[in-house]
Design a protein around this motif. Structure first.
Motif: not given
Length: 297
Positions: A232-236, A238-249
């Motif tokens: 989250a600190q390095l890439a933001g 929002g992007a980290m949350i979006a990546a984890l949500e995509h993994l969840k999907a």
């Protein structure tokens, strides 16, 4: 076949390293010939084997990861995607203050990535073909930032140290239990250990090994939260949350990672109940909630 060969090679290396170390330390028999045990020699014996297994695996981790996953290291980027991936990792590594890792892509339909290596400045980060194909550039960058976070935090070394400690005490207490059962239950009055010692020691190692794994996996889950925070600190965030949500999907897709590599991937699979105690990764919902709560600042 490759996994069997890697397993055999690792165990042969462990035995050789431990045997040489014990010889140099002058450690003799752990049994005193009178039905008792030399606890000092026993502790040294268990520590040498416990840490040897952990650290041999750590030093061989990059080599084993490449071969067990079929990862292809990008020596000279051939495509625009490869150039983007290498430059992205280079940027993240520079920001995190670590040396440039080797960057690899491994064949897997499942979205996953991992980092490994014994040194912050000599690591390997890899991403699956499936993730590159289906995740957005921002999401892939966040995942790479998560893996860089593992490297910068020294998670591979930390987990190896923890594994070495628990290995030592599992072996130590299992042998004490085995000796007690051999003498008290099997009534062995000989100078050396009897059949009861070996049976009880094996059983005790199995039970204590499961308990030890719960401890190790707890630490592993905590490092995932820290790596998410680094991502989250390095890439933001929002992007980290979006990546984890995509993994969840995409959790229905099999992880397709060798068992020994699961703990190093960003996606550790899905288990509930008591089996969750032996999971290397926290549930994705918990990781997402932690980031939404701002636990990355």
């Amino acid at each position: 076949m490759m996994r069997i060969l890697l397993f055999l090679a690792t165990n042969i290396a462990v035995i050789l390293v431990a045997s040489v170390t014990l010889s140099l330390l002058g450690v003799g028999s752990v049994h005193d010939g009178q039905g008792g045990m030399n606890l000092q020699s026993l502790l040294i014996f268990c520590a040498v084997f416990g840490f040897a297994g952990s650290f041999v695996s750590l030093f061989l981790s990059k080599w084993m990861a490449k071969r067990s996953t079929g990862a292809r290291v990008i020596e000279q980027p051939q495509t625009q995607q490869e150039r983007w991936l290498v430059s992205t990792v280079e940027e993240l590594a520079r920001t995190a203050g670590i040396g440039m890792p080797e960057v690899a892509i491994f064949p897997s339909r499942a979205p996953n990535a991992f980092a490994t290596g014994w040194n912050k400045n000599a690591s390997l980060v890899a991403v699956s073909e499936g993730m590159l194909q289906r995740f957005s550039p921002a999401e892939v960058k966040a995942v790479m930032a998560h893996e860089i976070g593992h490297v910068a935090n020294g998670d591979m070394v930390t987990l190896s140290l923890i594994q070495g400690v628990v290995n030592t005490f599992v072996m130590f207490f299992a042998r004490i239990i085995g000796n007690f059962v051999d003498r008290a239950v099997f009534k062995n009055e000989g100078e050396g250990p009897g059949i009861g010692y070996f049976i009880a020691t094996i059983f005790a190692e199995l039970v204590l090994g499961i308990l030890a794994s719960i401890i190790v996996m707890w630490f592993s889950r905590q490092r995932e939260f820290r790596a998410d925070a680094a991502g989250a600190q390095l890439a933001g965030a929002g992007a980290m949350i979006a990546a984890l949500e995509h993994l969840k999907a995409e959790q229905g897709i099999p992880v397709e990672m060798p068992g020994e590599m699961t703990a190093f991937g960003i996606n550790g699979g899905l288990k509930n109940g008591l089996a969750g105690l032996l999971m290397s990764h926290p549930p994705l919902d918990e990781r997402i909630a932690a980031l939404r709560a701002g636990n990355y600042r």
